[in-house]
Design an enzyme around this catalytic site. Structure first.
Site, PDB file in Angstrom:
ATOM      1  N   CYS A   1       0.820  -1.221   0.000  1.00 39.50           N
ATOM      2  CA  CYS A   1       0.000   0.000   0.000  1.00 39.50           C
ATOM      3  C   CYS A   1       0.853   1.270   0.000  1.00 39.50           C
ATOM      4  O   CYS A   1       0.555   2.235  -0.715  1.00 39.50           O
ATOM      5  CB  CYS A   1      -0.964   0.002   1.179  1.00 39.50           C
TER       6      CYS A   1
ATOM      7  N   HIS B   1      -2.278   0.496   6.971  1.00 34.57           N
ATOM      8  CA  HIS B   1      -2.603   0.824   5.581  1.00 34.57           C
ATOM      9  C   HIS B   1      -2.113   2.226   5.262  1.00 34.57           C
ATOM     10  O   HIS B   1      -2.018   3.082   6.151  1.00 34.57           O
ATOM     11  CB  HIS B   1      -4.115   0.719   5.355  1.00 34.57           C
TER      12      HIS B   1
ATOM     13  N   ASN C   1      -7.430   5.398  -2.136  1.00 34.30           N
ATOM     14  CA  ASN C   1      -7.110   4.144  -1.463  1.00 34.30           C
ATOM     15  C   ASN C   1      -6.567   3.191  -2.527  1.00 34.30           C
ATOM     16  O   ASN C   1      -7.269   2.902  -3.501  1.00 34.30           O
ATOM     17  CB  ASN C   1      -8.381   3.575  -0.823  1.00 34.30           C
TER      18      ASN C   1
END
Length: 393
Positions: free
Chosen positions: A243, A340, A360
């Site tokens: 991520c 994250h 995201n």
């Protein structure tokens, strides 16, 4: 004019008026029939209760159109006629429900976004539905999947587990959105079944929520929108732990106006000795984020908490990228996505309220939510606390 002529003219006028009345009544009846037929084909979503807190209803009505317009602007899409469907819920297979409410956002008859109202900050997770403060978010989460069956005479239940999100219809469970977990089998149909308890609770609801347009439309206005120049979504995270790699690549591509960076190459630079087979399991630590940024000519520093709206506004104007660092509220040590990273893309004022727009890496679209909310309700039904930021990409 003699009396017989007057009578004849009166009779002709009367016949014309009666004919017009019959035609108008017929048109009215046909119009009502068309509406009834249209509504009879509307998708219905099962819910345990159709009761929604008034503050949730008010927020949804006040915000949805402005949010949709702002997100359309980010993708250079034309604005249209925005309408709000009815609220629905998402359940686990054992009947548990999350603490969010979901609304389909309809544009020119097509479901294009999902409006999500979820707890605003970590403290709100322990409050009742009526007492908690809500954050409003918009994204394309399952919107396309709902739109594909919107005009069918369907009755579905929206379900979730660790593998993703499902639609249950006529006893069949279908996976519509898979979670970004390694070795996740993206099966079209699942052998899972709804628990008897949930089935019973759903049956007690008098009216399922309908995915249809509401007549009332709020004139929401986007007063201001400030976007990181040259930002584009070029890739998507799925079955790896990259991520931060995806976020750094996206931000550096934007601020340097290039297509040079990608998540794989960044992770390979950080882990030169690791095999390709094991590389997807490698995560990125704060010191690596800082050092990699510096190696690319960027002065990166860590800042605790959520940056202020004004700070985001100025950094974005200065073409400086911000990476969100968040941690799962569940604190499950076995969760491969316990931490994250996301990229801040823009900020906006909608109806005089401050919003942040972020990407995201799990998604192919952007999301908008309140600038003063530290809780991120992400696309896989996970709540993350925004605890810090890496600034300077």
């Amino acid at each position: 004019m003699n009396s017989s002529c007057k009578t004849r003219v009166f009779n002709i006028i009367s016949i014309i008026m009666v004919s017009m009345l019959i035609l108008s009544l017929g048109a009215f009846a046909n119009n009502n029939k068309a509406k009834a037929d249209s509504h009879s084909k509307q998708l219905e979503i099962n819910v345990k209760s159709d009761k929604v807190p008034q503050k949730v209803k008010d927020l949804a009505q006040q915000q949805f159109a402005g949010y949709a317009k702002a997100l359309d602007k980010q993708s250079n899409a034309k604005t249209g006629k925005y309408e709000l469907g009815e609220a629905f819920k998402i359940y686990k297979f054992n009947g548990e429900e999350d603490n969010s409410y979901y609304y389909p956002v309809i544009k020119d008859g097509k479901i294009v976004y999902t409006l999500t109202l979820s707890p605003k900050n970590k403290d709100d997770l322990n409050k009742s539905k009526e007492d908690m403060n809500y954050s409003v978010k918009i994204s394309n989460f399952i919107a396309k999947d709902l739109d594909q069956i919107k005009d069918k005479n369907s009755n579905i239940t929206v379900l979730t587990d660790e593998k993703g999100f499902y639609f249950e219809e006529d006893g069949k469970v279908r996976l519509v959105k898979a979670t970004p977990l390694a070795n996740n089998i993206k099966e079209k149909e699942s052998a899972k079944t709804v628990s008897p308890q949930l089935k019973q609770e759903l049956k007690t609801t008098v009216t399922p929520t309908k995915v249809e347009e509401n007549e009332a439309i709020q004139e929401d206005q986007v007063q201001y929108e400030n976007t990181l120049k040259n930002f584009k979504i070029r890739e998507q995270q799925f079955d790896n732990s990259w991520c931060a790699g995806f976020s750094m690549a996206a931000l550096l591509n934007a601020t340097k106006n290039t297509d040079t960076y990608n998540a794989h190459d960044i992770m390979r630079t950080l882990y030169p000795e690791v095999s390709e087979q094991d590389l997807p399991n490698c995560a990125t630590f704060p010191n690596q984020m800082i050092e990699y940024g510096k190696s690319q000519g960027r002065d990166i520093h860590y800042q605790e908490g959520v940056p202020s709206y004004n700070q985001v506004d100025q950094l974005t104007k200065d073409n400086v990228g911000i990476m969100i660092l968040a941690q799962s509220v569940s604190q499950n040590p076995n969760d491969p996505h316990l931490g994250h990273a996301l990229a801040v893309v823009a900020n906006a004022k909608i109806n005089d309220q401050e919003k942040l727009i972020y990407w995201n890496p799990w998604d192919t679209e952007l999301s908008i939510q309140d600038a003063d909310s530290s809780l991120l309700h992400l696309s896989f039904n996970r709540d993350y606390n925004w605890y810090g930021s890496m600034i300077g990409y």
